[in-house]
Write an enzyme that holds these catalytic residues in place. Structure first.
Site: not given
Ligand SMILES: Cc1cc2nc3c(=O)[nH]c(=O)nc-3n(C[C@H](O)[C@H](O)[C@H](O)COP(=O)(O)OP(=O)(O)OC[C@H]3O[C@@H](n4cnc5c(N)ncnc54)[C@H](O)[C@@H]3O)c2cc1C
Ligand code: SF4
Ligand code: SF4
Lengths: 147, 628
Positions: B62, B126, B219, B250, B353, B390, B437
């Site tokens: 990400n 993405e 999650w 989500r 995914d 995050h 990450s």
């Protein structure tokens, strides 16, 4: 049960020093019943369904039954993990089957070289440059904020 | 305690945790340690190969800036993160990640992680910052590089760290850590000159939406229990932004990722009447200007829009997968055969995914006969989690990079907390969102190098009082003793007036947090009297933590995990109480202060628990811009 062990298939990893499922589970859930020589998930409600144990079991003795509090019965998702790719079989409740294959790594197992073949440019512990930089950035130098 | 052997390990640099940040630290610190004849040791509660949040794999990296290709600059990234977090980020730290992170991603690729490439050989994006990977073995590969750098002799797996140790002469200086093996009767004492805590974030602080068998399908992975926050707090490290919880939206119940659907496939999400909630709620978020005008709209505000639809009775909210796929195939140039081929590709991408990172969601779709090209799929906001890497900012207050940080943010070595020699990275660092990450691994590398520099400057070996270690050992195994002593009293060992088992302790914590501190059952809303009552109940729970009972080593780990959760819960509550505004709607609402207050609260909220007095101190810290 989230993950569960198929009694008939589990051999308790007799041939190994430790059982594969117990070695890998990130949540310490898999244990071996030494009398029966069968593994089991001791806390199914703490399972993330990460499939680490499923992928690793040498006997393919571990499967997953979706969480009973929200997953309708009858579907399954089954991996076959090799050293460079993984095959998935997804079975729907209505019987539809889908198969997928994806790569998982481009180097041989064990061959991840920490600094690859990047050059290091400084011996200075106080420099903000990290061991492989700036080579691994593909730049001549490290950025600093524009004034 | 005679049957528990004490194992003492003396090292220079101790890394607590074995996830993305710890692996980065292992690689970098080993390099510098070798040059200077120092020793690096790593301790993980699980097996590094599949430990931490990336255990299952991921489908995207990400954070990738693309500096060498001129795609973005670190300045662009800082502006993005600043807006997403409603103005409150440590820009020095965010910038630092941005200028280094590409190098980490390039290393991942060399280590063997398959990254998608287009015909020209460029990474496939993405979104602006996200690149697609075949990431089933992401963690396996990163851990392998870390192990190769460290050597297996320097790695202790299946050892749960309970407490950090401080120096006998200087209680604000780190000296090591203690923990226990969950496999055999061994108590571990690590003595070190510097320690990095990278034990991830926290889950199961709040009651999850699924409480039966699906309890573990939060999650966030059930195995990160707030150890980063709790252990650092208990030695007096200052924390920041602990009110900044994260609420991911989500796919409902399975928590499959939505990023590819929103960003790559450009899907809409609609309410019960087929309306796009971003449009029906467009006016609503204007109360949070200037951030509402930012592009992209900040994560909390987008959450707020959906939560409003749901709480006002206009759910369910569906991701319109069928619509998105149709649009893409319809606009695919060429014959019907080309369109069919594109449809097949999209289908594989959509399933991968999930299969790469949330297999449950694939199972859930299959169990409900959902084919994304045919049927839309429900999305939902989860319970709150703590994850400083995050779209949220909880973590320790750390010193910034000396060459770019303002003076307010520098007092020592990069990523060192306010305790000397105590470093952290990844989910452990506060005020530094959107690392993900790749950025967490990068931050580990940064901290790893800085820790070695610290050790070179502070070569003296810290001293720890043996009496303290003995007392800690006693304390760590107490739940086993308590259980053993009293279990005979009742015919069912679960119900006993003398102890509480970890699972019920967890449920009690979850209930308090959910009902008083703004969990899902309250649509994330609380106020001062609610928080005060919550604190009262939490304080009794803290008293009762001394009566935790555990039958075996596995349950002993559960007991200490929950103790760490309790500390995380308390610090969160205190931060929520202190910040008298609603800055992050969609994550948290103060019903007594429902508006954003830029004049008084555009600041960091910091906290410190004083180990000498046991008192909490709350404070405000300025937000300093380094990018205009
Ligand atoms: C569901 C989910 C999806 C995500 N998706 C993406 C994505 O698509 N792309 C992306 O780039 N990032 C993604 N992220 C973010 C990424 O996973 C994190 O940023 C990253 O893992 C943080 O690294 P960390 O080292 O801080 O924590 P982790 O990687 O979680 O590592 C924590 C480590 O600490 C250990 N530990 C915990 N407690 C103790 C203790 N008491 N004693 C000893 N060891 C302990 C654990 O075993 C583990 O090794 C996602 C995260 C989650 C949760
Ligand atoms: S890995 Fe498989 S065969 Fe081995 S103990 Fe576990 S379930 Fe049984
Ligand atoms: S699926 Fe994952 S969490 Fe569940 S038992 Fe297997 S390894 Fe453990």
């Amino acid at each position: 049960m989230p993950s569960y062990v198929i009694t008939e298939k589990c051999d308790g990893c007799k041939a190994l020093k430790t059982t594969a499922c117990q070695y890998i589970c990130p949540n310490d859930l898999m244990v071996l019943d030494k009398e029966k020589m069968k593994a089991y998930n001791r806390e199914p409600e703490m399972c993330w369904e990460c499939y680490s144990c499923v992928k690793m079991c040498p006997q393919q003795a571990i499967d997953v039954r979706g969480y009973a509090d929200f997953v309708p019965l009858g579907a399954s998702v089954t991996p076959m993990r090799g050293s460079n790719d993984i095959m998935w079989t997804v079975k729907f409740r209505n019987g539809t089957i889908k198969r997928f294959k994806f790569p998982i790594r481009t180097t041989a197992v064990g061959e991840a070289k920490p600094y690859a073949d990047y050059k290091s440019s400084t011996e200075d512990l106080k420099s903000p440059l990290l061991a492989t930089e700036p080579d691994s950035l593909g730049l001549a130098q490290l950025s600093v904020p524009k004034k | 305690m005679d049957n528990f052997e004490t194992v003492e390990v003396t090292t220079d640099f101790l890394i607590v945790g074995g996830g993305m940040a710890a692996s980065g630290a292992a690689v970098e610190a080993s390099y510098w340690a070798k040059k200077h004849g120092l020793k690096v040791t790593l301790v993980d509660k699980a097996a590094m190969e599949r430990s931490g949040a990336v255990a299952m794999g991921l489908s995207a990296i990400n954070t990738y800036i693309g500096i060498k290709d001129g795609a973005n600059t670190p300045e662009d990234f800082v502006k993005y993160v600043r807006n997403d977090q409603m103005g409150t980020v440590r820009e020095d730290l965010v910038y630092d990640i941005a200028r280094h992170v590409d190098s980490t991603v390039h290393l991942f690729e060399k280590w063997g992680l398959p990254i998608w490439k287009d015909e020209k050989g460029n990474y496939v994006h993405e979104g602006r910052w996200q690149i697609m990977i075949n990431g089933e073995s992401y963690k396996v590969i990163v851990a392998e590089a870390a192990k190769n750098a460290l050597g297996m002799d320097n790695i202790y797996e299946r050892v749960f760290i309970v407490n950090l140790l401080v120096d006998e002469k200087n209680p604000n200086k780190i000296a090591g850590a203690v923990g226990f093996s969950v496999r055999d009767n061994k108590f571990y004492v690590f003595k070190a000159k510097a320690v990095m805590v990278a034990a991830g974030g926290a889950v199961h602080i709040f009651r999850p939406r699924s409480t039966g068998e699906g309890l573990g399908r939060a999650w966030y992975p059930p195995w990160n229990s707030g150890s980063s926050y709790a252990t650092m707090l208990q030695v007096g490290a200052e924390m920041t932004q602990m009110e900044s919880r994260f609420i991911p939206t989500r796919f409902k119940d399975g928590y499959g990722p939505v990023g590819a659907w929103f960003l790559l496939f450009k899907s809409r999400a609609t309410n019960a009447f087929g309306e796009d909630y971003l449009q029906t709620q467009a006016e609503e978020i204007k109360k949070w200007e200037p951030y509402a005008s930012a592009k992209p709209v900040p994560t909390p505000l987008r959450n707020h829009q959906m939560i409003k639809e749901l709480s006002e009775g206009r759910g369910p909210v569906y991701m319109r997968t069928e619509e998105a796929i149709k649009k893409i195939t319809d606009t695919t140039p060429g014959t019907d055969k080309d369109k069919k081929k594109r449809l097949k590709e999209l289908e594989a991408e959509a399933w991968e995914d999930f299969l790469d990172m949330t297999i449950t969601q694939a199972g859930l779709w299959a169990s409900q006969n959902i084919a994304p090209e045919e049927k839309p799929s429900e999305i939902m906001a989860s319970e709150p989690y703590f994850i400083g890497s995050h779209a949220s900012c909880a973590g320790a207050w750390v010193s910034g990079p000396a060459d770019i940080a303002p003076k307010e943010y520098t007092w020592g070595y990069n990523r060192m907390s306010t305790v000397e020699g105590l470093f952290t990275a990844g989910d452990g660092v506060g005020g530094n969102a959107h690392k993900f990450s790749s950025g967490s691994c990068t931050e580990g590398r940064i901290a790893g190098k800085a820790a070695i520099a610290y050790i070179k400057d502070h070569p003296e070996t810290p001293v720890v009082d043996q009496k303290k270690i003995d007392a800690l050992k006693e304390k760590v195994y107490q739940p086993l003793k308590t259980f053993e002593q009293f279990k005979g009293l009742s015919s069912d060992p679960n119900v006993n007036p003398n102890y509480i088992r970890p699972k019920m302790f967890l449920f009690r914590l979850n209930k308090i947090m959910d009902e008083y501190v703004g969990g899902t059952s309250m649509w994330y809303t609380t106020n001062k009297p609610m928080l005060e009552r919550g604190l009262e109940l939490l304080t009794m729970l803290k008293e009762d933590s001394e009566k935790l009972g555990a039958e075996n080593l596995h349950e002993l780990m559960r007991a200490w995990e929950n103790y760490h959760r309790l500390w995380t819960a308390e610090v969160h509550l205190r931060h929520v109480m202190f910040r008298e505004e609603t800055r992050y709607p969609g994550y948290l609402y103060r019903s007594d202060f429902p508006k954003i207050d830029e004049v008084n609260w555009k600041v960091f909220v910091n906290s410190r628990w004083d180990p000498q007095t046991g008192n909490w101190q709350m404070s405000k810290k300025p937000v300093v811009k380094i990018v205009q």
